[in-house]
Design a protein around this motif. Sequence first.
Motif, short mmCIF file in Angstrom:
data_model
loop_
_atom_site.label_atom_id
_atom_site.label_comp_id
_atom_site.label_asym_id
_atom_site.label_seq_id
_atom_site.Cartn_x
_atom_site.Cartn_y
_atom_site.Cartn_z
N GLY A 341 34.70 32.74 44.21
CA GLY A 341 35.06 31.48 43.56
C GLY A 341 36.35 31.60 42.78
O GLY A 341 37.19 32.46 43.05
N ASP A 342 36.51 30.74 41.78
CA ASP A 342 37.77 30.64 41.04
C ASP A 342 38.14 31.89 40.24
O ASP A 342 39.28 32.05 39.85
CB ASP A 342 37.71 29.46 40.06
CG ASP A 342 37.86 28.12 40.75
OD1 ASP A 342 37.98 28.10 41.99
OD2 ASP A 342 37.88 27.10 40.04
N ALA A 344 38.05 34.91 41.36
CA ALA A 344 38.39 36.02 42.24
C ALA A 344 39.42 35.61 43.28
O ALA A 344 39.63 34.42 43.54
CB ALA A 344 37.13 36.51 42.94
N THR A 345 40.06 36.61 43.86
CA THR A 345 40.96 36.35 44.96
C THR A 345 40.81 37.49 45.98
O THR A 345 40.58 38.63 45.59
CB THR A 345 42.41 36.20 44.47
OG1 THR A 345 43.26 36.13 45.60
CG2 THR A 345 42.86 37.37 43.64
MG MG Z 1 39.14 32.41 44.48
#
Ligand code: MG
Length: 551
Positions: A341-342, A344-345
């Motif tokens: 989600g937001d 993590a990348t």
């Molecule tokens: Mg993300």
Amino acid sequence: SKNHVAHADAVTSNGAHWTALSEVVPKKKKVVLLGTGWAGMSFLKNLNNPTYEVEVVSPRNFFVFTPLLPSVTCGKVEARSIVEPIRNIIRKKNVDISFTEAECLKIDPENKKIYCRATLNTNSNVEEFAVDFDYLIIAVGAQVNTFNTPGVKENCHFLKEIDDAQKIRKNVIESFEKASLPNLSDEERKKILHFVIVGGGPTGVEFAAELHDFVNEDVVKLYPMVRAYVKITLLEATDHILNMFDKRITNFAEHKFGREGIDVKLGSMVTEISKNEISTKERGNGKTTSTPYGMVLWSTGIGPRPLIKEFMKQIGQGNRRALATDEWLRVEGLDNIYALGDCATINQRKVMEDISEIFKKADTDNSGTLTVKEFQEIIDDICERYPQVELYLKSKQVRNIVDFLKEAQGDAAKESIELNIEEFKSALSQADSQMKNLPATAQVANQQGAYLAKCFNRMEECEKNPEGPTRIRGTGRHRFHPFSYRHLGQFAPLGGEQTAAQLPGDWVSIGHSEQWLWYSVYASKQVSWRTRALVVSDWVRRFIFGRDTSG
Ligand code: MG
Ligand code: FAD
Ligand code: MG
Ligand code: MG
Ligand code: MG
């Protein structure tokens, strides 16, 4: 685990019995999930492996359907219609799931522990505690980014949580009541009714549109005397609003807002917000301006939460903007900690880093060259492990592998195609340019949660057969496929029941259908029928009775 403690208590007088019991009840692996947003909820809804014991830790005991948050700000939809209590969701599961309303303060990966603080005050000393895990899933989302602009924290509204939407709604209505008081000067009324939105992304644009609709549909009837003092300003630092969308949508939105009298100021950077004035700097000429305002919504993007910043420092990712994971959503370097989600990348692996190894695996007869057949046998594995290759082949409109290989070999007339390593490298040398970071959207978080749940559902099977019959590291039937994102389209509600939609394959449509229909394209599974029914009934109610403006 809690189950074990209960058993142990019951049989302390009989040690033999206890041993026997622990043999028939194998210890469940403990999964700790942080967060009850899009990613976390999607994980829970899709998990169906009863060999886990799950503890959800989140300061919020409900899920929020964020795409409808802007509709709550002006009373189109009720707040309770877009939340879903977490306990409603977990009680229906066949998996052992518990919930703890607390905020995670610190993660200790070595000792597999997290430290938490209860959000509710119990007037006792149990408010801080530790939780052990076998697997940790971090899905805490992100926070609003103020870019350290002075005065933003103190003077602006944000639109991230349900409380934010309710505060905005109350503030909007209070502004109209304030401006309607007697004995105010024109200047004062203008100031009170100057609504400023900072950030021309989807949230800022949608709020501007909602506010404009509210003014034109309701304020004209309820506060006709002050209608003339209302001004809506949208400040955007770059050259265009909605710049993640197709040009056609951007143009349409800018023109629509222009016609409606929403003042869109492009290339306008906010430098400071004091109690009464907002200061901006024009990007081209550096000119600074200060303007009185009544209310500001700050909506310029997101940054990492303190918990994540601290954790990144701990594990040597100090300079990043989000927690880096591999394509299986495992935090880089940590085997049993996942992030999605937001917060993590995904750190996508480059195909060029592995190109020699891939060539060797593909060259099954060790001839030092690849035939068409050898290439065809490995291309699916490559595309799965390196999704950018598939995008690259699509972008080059490759329909016929033979032509593609002939081109790589640089000799269209040649009869037999055999690529040497250099030709193979050059064929794929541009593929990595197709790598993109995934956007911070509910759509990504939702798909990642479902993906990770599927991995957990199949974990034992995969642990028994970790490699599988595969030629490229990380692919094959028995392993988990790496996460791959399927973009289903993007929507930008523009007010007046108009929604712009950008669908895959460059499809753009701007129409008068209800937003809800658009959202149902990708969101229907996430939300229960209760929520769907409530939202629809809010719309019907508004259609018949108008909005609720009691604040
Ligand atoms: Mg993300
Ligand atoms: P979130 O949904 O933010 O969930 C994070 C969870 O973690 C929350 O439950 C939070 O309480 C919890 N948490 C926070 N800190 C801690 C802690 N320390 N310990 C434990 N738990 C913690 N996306 C779209 O695709 N389409 C849209 O139309 C759209 N519209 C949007 C409109 C608005 C107004 C906003 C704000 C966002 C919108 N988004 C949209 C983006 C989307 O909401 C996010 O990308 C999505 O919520 C990310 O999911 P997440 O699970 O990573 O984080
Ligand atoms: Mg979440
Ligand atoms: Mg959410
Ligand atoms: Mg060969």
